[in-house]
Design a protein around this motif. Structure first.
Motif, PDB file in Angstrom:
ATOM      1  N   TYR A 168       0.817  -1.223   0.000  1.00 28.44           N
ATOM      2  CA  TYR A 168       0.000   0.000   0.000  1.00 28.44           C
ATOM      3  C   TYR A 168       0.847   1.267   0.000  1.00 28.44           C
ATOM      4  O   TYR A 168       0.589   2.216  -0.747  1.00 28.44           O
ATOM      5  CB  TYR A 168      -0.927  -0.093   1.220  1.00 28.44           C
TER       6      TYR A 168
ATOM      7  N   CYS B 107      -9.360  -2.928  -0.310  1.00 31.28           N
ATOM      8  CA  CYS B 107      -8.937  -3.887   0.710  1.00 31.28           C
ATOM      9  C   CYS B 107      -7.419  -3.973   0.655  1.00 31.28           C
ATOM     10  O   CYS B 107      -6.845  -4.192  -0.416  1.00 31.28           O
ATOM     11  CB  CYS B 107      -9.553  -5.255   0.455  1.00 31.28           C
ATOM     12  N   ILE B 108      -6.773  -3.791   1.792  1.00 30.87           N
ATOM     13  CA  ILE B 108      -5.318  -3.671   1.846  1.00 30.87           C
ATOM     14  C   ILE B 108      -4.735  -4.798   2.688  1.00 30.87           C
ATOM     15  O   ILE B 108      -5.175  -5.038   3.814  1.00 30.87           O
ATOM     16  CB  ILE B 108      -4.921  -2.297   2.436  1.00 30.87           C
ATOM     17  N   GLU B 109      -3.772  -5.496   2.130  1.00 33.88           N
ATOM     18  CA  GLU B 109      -3.081  -6.571   2.842  1.00 33.88           C
ATOM     19  C   GLU B 109      -1.866  -5.990   3.554  1.00 33.88           C
ATOM     20  O   GLU B 109      -0.976  -5.410   2.926  1.00 33.88           O
ATOM     21  CB  GLU B 109      -2.633  -7.661   1.851  1.00 33.88           C
ATOM     22  N   ARG B 110      -1.843  -6.134   4.866  1.00 36.86           N
ATOM     23  CA  ARG B 110      -0.703  -5.675   5.666  1.00 36.86           C
ATOM     24  C   ARG B 110       0.215  -6.863   5.887  1.00 36.86           C
ATOM     25  O   ARG B 110      -0.221  -7.928   6.323  1.00 36.86           O
ATOM     26  CB  ARG B 110      -1.168  -5.111   7.001  1.00 36.86           C
TER      27      ARG B 110
ATOM     28  N   PHE C  98      -3.296  -2.076  11.301  1.00 31.95           N
ATOM     29  CA  PHE C  98      -4.429  -1.775  10.451  1.00 31.95           C
ATOM     30  C   PHE C  98      -4.333  -0.357   9.882  1.00 31.95           C
ATOM     31  O   PHE C  98      -3.634   0.500  10.412  1.00 31.95           O
ATOM     32  CB  PHE C  98      -5.727  -1.902  11.250  1.00 31.95           C
ATOM     33  N   ILE C  99      -5.114  -0.143   8.806  1.00 31.20           N
ATOM     34  CA  ILE C  99      -5.310   1.221   8.316  1.00 31.20           C
ATOM     35  C   ILE C  99      -6.337   1.878   9.244  1.00 31.20           C
ATOM     36  O   ILE C  99      -7.481   1.449   9.326  1.00 31.20           O
ATOM     37  CB  ILE C  99      -5.820   1.220   6.869  1.00 31.20           C
TER      38      ILE C  99
ATOM     39  N   SER D 184      -8.485  -3.692   6.060  1.00 28.78           N
ATOM     40  CA  SER D 184      -7.059  -4.018   6.160  1.00 28.78           C
ATOM     41  C   SER D 184      -6.921  -5.364   6.857  1.00 28.78           C
ATOM     42  O   SER D 184      -7.538  -5.604   7.905  1.00 28.78           O
ATOM     43  CB  SER D 184      -6.279  -2.926   6.886  1.00 28.78           C
ATOM     44  N   ASN D 185      -6.158  -6.234   6.232  1.00 25.94           N
ATOM     45  CA  ASN D 185      -5.977  -7.604   6.710  1.00 25.94           C
ATOM     46  C   ASN D 185      -4.577  -7.794   7.266  1.00 25.94           C
ATOM     47  O   ASN D 185      -3.597  -7.383   6.635  1.00 25.94           O
ATOM     48  CB  ASN D 185      -6.199  -8.605   5.578  1.00 25.94           C
TER      49      ASN D 185
ATOM     50  N   GLN E 284      -9.158  -8.948  10.342  1.00 22.66           N
ATOM     51  CA  GLN E 284      -9.575  -7.899   9.414  1.00 22.66           C
ATOM     52  C   GLN E 284     -10.202  -6.742  10.170  1.00 22.66           C
ATOM     53  O   GLN E 284     -11.052  -6.938  11.033  1.00 22.66           O
ATOM     54  CB  GLN E 284     -10.583  -8.458   8.407  1.00 22.66           C
TER      55      GLN E 284
END
Length: 521
Positions: free
Chosen positions: A251, A273-276, A283-284, A309-310, A352
């Motif tokens: 991201y 949807c954002i993968e961390r 998280f965002i 955010s995951n 999530q």
């Protein structure tokens, strides 16, 4: 009191009542029926409400166009009527076109020699998803090149997908195959579906230097591998909307740098949807939005978002922020009301966090889980449900209450329902609440357990009120309907007008008796 019947004619009604009646008809029906009938009806039919925006059929061309061609400001055209309408007359005040199901070779070329082509400032276009050339992955790219070469004064362009959830390959603009060369110094507003994030960077490489409003659906969000793409500041861009169908990785290296180029942005819409990669990234939340986005946009006055955010977690959940922690991070963003919740996926070892602005004005929400708190979101028409934990009947009640204008429902859940037997025993209870979908027309159940097809077809649980397009595996449909003879699912199956996964060789003879609204294959 005695009343005598009076013979009231249409022409006995006042103009205001006649106009109210005529507005219930299509514009073409009004013109085709009333022009030249008599002086009064002819005058009413010539009102700008009926003449400025028209969808023509072939049979109506010769009868109507000579009377109103100078009044027409917008035409909706289909391939069967396009040639006749374009050659029938001139259109001195035409400024907008909707081209439906176009094919590059047979349709766009018709406009190359039209006298009005330089008058066109607004264009809406849909691709022919059944075109014999649909295997050409660069078709939309070629169409874009031709659009800008023909309509040189275009300020508004919308390349419309046949449906948001099932965007055909040819409906996506991509710079990967034919490397489209189009450019415009007049276009200010664009709506388009792109294949991936790199295509978005190409679109914003300076070729559309007057663009003020951009709405993008990105099917994939692949990592940018094109360092040579120009990445100048986008000083003219005032409104940006991004919906991503896939998870965004890296991201801070992809989306954030793009947004930093939009220093003059006034309105921002994000549905992503954002993968961390690690819990360290967390998280965002409000702090992240403030430090990575809001602080770089001093003119921003509207920010609508739905952000998942995951985070992949280990066996320990001790360091996971609570929902109260997430809410606290928005303390410095006093202009934003935010709904948030956290959901655990034990099988995937994933946590999530979903945050979305309230009020929420975008038309879609993705990846809603059992933890979704509900509420009222009237603008949302498309919903995607996703979870490891089963969705029970009560959850769907919460969904229809939250989204009263729901049109599309996609369910991804492979866990069987736990409360089926309990529910069946309560169906005669006067307090039992049936689920009703007053606007639903698309139901997508490819990635779900058969219980969710049964949940939506069982007429004791669910009432389908509209024509339904159903996307489901044929075998699942056959099982749930007991090979198309089950009484309990027949009523809702009579509302289905399209099923994606059926072939003539598969179906039994009595199939069309059960699905009476589906056309013969």
């Amino acid at each position: 009191m005695n009343m005598k019947c009076s013979d009231v004619q249409l022409t006995d009604l006042p103009d205001e009542i006649l106009q109210m009646i005529f507005k219930k008809l299509t514009n073409i029906e009004v013109l085709y029926s009333l022009l030249d009938v008599n002086k009064r009806l002819h005058s009413l039919a010539n009102d700008s409400f009926f003449t400025e925006h028209l969808t023509f059929l072939v049979h109506s061309v010769n009868e109507i166009l000579p009377n109103i061609h100078s009044k027409i400001k917008w035409l909706n055209l289909e391939p069967l009527s396009m040639r006749d309408i374009l050659s029938a007359t001139d259109y001195p005040n035409l400024h907008g076109l909707t081209l439906l199901h176009i094919e590059r070779e047979t349709d766009l070329c018709l406009f190359a020699d039209c006298a009005f082509k330089n008058l066109i400032t607004k264009l809406i276009i849909t691709m022919n998803e059944y075109d014999s050339s649909k295997q050409r992955l660069d078709l939309t790219s070629i169409v874009c090149d031709e659009i800008f070469s023909i309509f040189v004064n275009l300020i508004y362009l919308k390349i419309q997908s046949s449906h948001e959830w099932y965007c055909n390959t040819i409906e996506r603009l991509s710079f990967d195959h034919s490397s489209p060369t189009f450019a415009s110094s007049t276009l200010t507003e664009l709506y388009v579906t792109l294949r991936d994030f790199t295509d978005l960077l190409y679109l914003l490489d300076g070729r559309l230097n007057q663009l003020r409003t951009l709405h993008v659906m990105a099917i994939y969000f692949l990592v940018d591998s094109s360092e040579s793409i120009r990445k100048d500041e986008l000083v003219n861009l005032k409104t940006f909307s991004l919906t991503s169908r896939s998870v965004i990785f890296r991201y801070e290296k992809t989306l954030v740098p793009l947004l930093h180029r939009m220093t003059h942005l006034e309105k921002l819409f994000l549905n992503v949807c954002i993968e961390r990669e690690t819990l360290h990234g967390s998280f965002i939340d409000g702090n992240n939005l403030k430090n990575n986005i809001v602080n770089y946009m001093p003119r921003l006055n509207k920010f609508v978002f739905s952000i998942h955010s995951n985070v992949i977690h280990s066996n320990s959940l001790l360091n996971i922020p609570s929902n109260d922690d997430i809410q606290h991070t928005f303390k410095d963003l006093k202009d934003y009301q935010v709904v948030s919740y956290i959901h655990y996926f034990p099988k995937d070892k994933m946590i999530q966090c979903h945050i979305y602005s309230s009020p929420y004005s975008m038309d879609s929400l993705y990846r809603l889980t059992n933890s979704f708190p509900g509420g009222l979101l009237e603008s949302v028409h498309n919903v995607y449900l996703f979870d490891e934990k089963p969705f029970e009947h009560e959850f769907f009640i919460r969904i229809v209450q939250a989204f009263p204008y729901l049109k599309t429902l996609l369910i991804e859940n492979y866990s069987p329902q736990n409360c089926k037997e309990c529910l069946q025993s309560n169906e005669n209870d006067q307090n039992f609440e049936m689920i009703k979908y007053p606007y639903l027309n698309l139901l997508i159940l490819h990635g779900s357990h058969k219980d969710y097809l049964e949940q939506n077809l069982d007429n004791n649980k669910t009432c389908l009120l509209n024509d339904i397009n159903l996307y489901v595996h044929y075998g699942t449909l056959q099982t749930v309907t007991h090979n198309f003879i089950r009484s309990l699912t027949r009523i809702n199956c009579e509302k289905i007008t399209f099923i994606n996964d059926i072939r003539k060789s598969n179906i039994p003879e009595h199939f069309h008796d059960y699905f009476s609204r589906i056309e013969t294959l």
